[in-house]
Design an enzyme around this catalytic site. Structure first.
Site, short mmCIF file in Angstrom:
data_model
loop_
_atom_site.label_atom_id
_atom_site.label_comp_id
_atom_site.label_asym_id
_atom_site.label_seq_id
_atom_site.Cartn_x
_atom_site.Cartn_y
_atom_site.Cartn_z
N ARG A 1 -21.98 -2.25 2.88
CA ARG A 1 -21.48 -3.64 2.02
C ARG A 1 -21.50 -3.88 2.92
O ARG A 1 -21.74 -3.86 4.79
CB ARG A 1 -19.63 -2.91 1.92
CG ARG A 1 -18.94 -4.28 2.36
CD ARG A 1 -17.55 -4.22 1.39
NE ARG A 1 -16.53 -3.61 1.84
CZ ARG A 1 -15.75 -3.29 1.60
NH1 ARG A 1 -14.88 -3.83 0.70
NH2 ARG A 1 -14.80 -2.60 2.59
N ARG B 1 -10.20 7.28 3.92
CA ARG B 1 -9.43 6.00 3.72
C ARG B 1 -8.95 6.34 2.15
O ARG B 1 -8.16 5.62 1.22
CB ARG B 1 -9.83 4.52 3.70
CG ARG B 1 -10.50 3.54 4.55
CD ARG B 1 -11.73 3.19 5.30
NE ARG B 1 -11.23 1.57 4.18
CZ ARG B 1 -12.59 1.03 4.14
NH1 ARG B 1 -13.47 1.29 4.62
NH2 ARG B 1 -11.71 -0.11 3.58
N ARG C 1 0.79 -1.13 0.43
CA ARG C 1 0.17 0.05 -0.26
C ARG C 1 0.78 0.83 0.46
O ARG C 1 0.31 2.41 -0.03
CB ARG C 1 -0.77 0.03 1.37
CG ARG C 1 -2.28 -0.22 0.70
CD ARG C 1 -3.13 -0.06 2.50
NE ARG C 1 -4.45 -0.44 2.11
CZ ARG C 1 -4.88 -0.87 2.51
NH1 ARG C 1 -4.81 -2.51 2.46
NH2 ARG C 1 -6.70 -0.83 2.38
P1 AMP Z 1 -8.21 -3.34 3.69
O1 AMP Z 1 -9.89 -4.67 4.07
O2 AMP Z 1 -7.49 -3.94 2.88
O3 AMP Z 1 -9.81 -2.08 3.46
O4 AMP Z 1 -7.88 -2.99 4.46
C1 AMP Z 1 -8.09 -2.47 5.90
C2 AMP Z 1 -7.50 -1.17 6.53
O5 AMP Z 1 -6.17 -2.20 7.67
C3 AMP Z 1 -7.01 -0.19 5.94
O6 AMP Z 1 -7.57 1.20 5.95
C4 AMP Z 1 -5.27 -0.13 6.90
O7 AMP Z 1 -5.37 0.53 8.45
C5 AMP Z 1 -5.47 -1.15 7.28
N1 AMP Z 1 -4.09 -1.51 6.29
C6 AMP Z 1 -4.60 -2.96 5.65
N2 AMP Z 1 -3.39 -3.90 5.25
C7 AMP Z 1 -2.36 -2.63 5.05
C8 AMP Z 1 -1.18 -2.69 4.06
N3 AMP Z 1 -0.70 -3.13 3.78
N4 AMP Z 1 -0.36 -0.98 5.17
C9 AMP Z 1 -0.96 -1.29 5.87
N5 AMP Z 1 -2.25 -0.58 6.51
C10 AMP Z 1 -3.04 -1.95 5.93
#
Ligand code: AMP
Length: 209
Positions: free
Chosen positions: A122, A166, A88
């Site tokens: 969702r 986000r 990310r």
């Molecule tokens: P997601 O399920 O991919 O939308 O991730 C949910 C939240 O988890 C994100 O908004 C971040 O706070 C954290 N997160 C997930 N993957 C990462 C990553 N690769 N780097 C940093 N934070 C992450």
């Protein structure tokens, strides 16, 4: 095949990832799902991650990469994997390149204005990661995952305020990865605004090509 799925929250990475995972028999690795599991289990990592996730902020690169490195060493990754939500940041992408070589990066492109409705309606499966939409993609049985029978829930960070943060973090920190991987000739961008089935057709064509 070692594949990265790029795209804003709600672009359909998880949905398409599950389809690719079934078709190619390789695991889908979502750092978001791993962090949510840690939160449910009440581990130290989970406690630390929760406050950041709830605000829509990123978890530190070092924490993510330690978790990912350990996961990629598992035997189910030996024929490849799909990364959903990682890397990310440019830092994470550089650290990943030290661990393994990625074959392809697929961006599922969906403009912000499409995302808000998708995310605020969702509901997700905490067990297998499948996602549904209370309006446009309801499960067969109310509140129950079609794939694995678990109870569906809304994510704590799928509210409008956190989503806007986000999206802003995505544009600032994650979008630069497009150039990073385009420069390596690995990036393919597909339009993610169409129906799930239409996007899947394009995704599978891209992976065959
Ligand atoms: P997601 O399920 O991919 O939308 O991730 C949910 C939240 O988890 C994100 O908004 C971040 O706070 C954290 N997160 C997930 N993957 C990462 C990553 N690769 N780097 C940093 N934070 C992450």
């Amino acid at each position: 095949m070692k594949l990265i799925l790029l795209g804003a929250p709600g672009a359909g990475k998880g949905t398409q990832g599950i389809i690719i995972s079934d078709k190619y028999s390789i695991p889908i690795i979502s750092t978001g799902d791993m962090l949510r599991a840690a939160i449910r289990e009440g581990t130290e990592l989970g406690l630390h991650a929760k406050s950041l996730i709830d605000k829509g902020a990123l978890v530190p690169d070092a924490v993510i990469m330690a978790m990912l490195k350990e996961r990629l060493q598992k035997s189910d990754c030996s024929n490849g994997f799909i990364l959903d939500g990682v890397p990310r940041t440019i830092n994470q992408a550089e650290a990943l390149a030290e661990i393994t070589e990625i074959d392809k990066v697929l961006e599922i492109h969906v403009p912000d204005e499409f995302i808000i409705d998708r995310i605020t309606n969702r509901i997700v499966c905490p067990k297998c990661g499948a996602s549904y939409n209370a309006v446009s993609k309801r499960p067969r049985e109310e509140g129950i995952c079609d794939r694995c029978g678990s109870k569906l829930e809304a994510r704590a960070d799928d509210n409008k305020e956190t989503l806007l943060e986000r999206l802003s973090v995505y544009h600032k920190m994650t979008e630069p990865l497009k150039d990073f991987y385009a420069d390596q000739g690995k990036l393919v961008v597909i339009d993610g605004t169409e129906s799930v089935d239409d996007v899947t057709v394009k995704v599978l064509e891209t992976l065959r090509g």
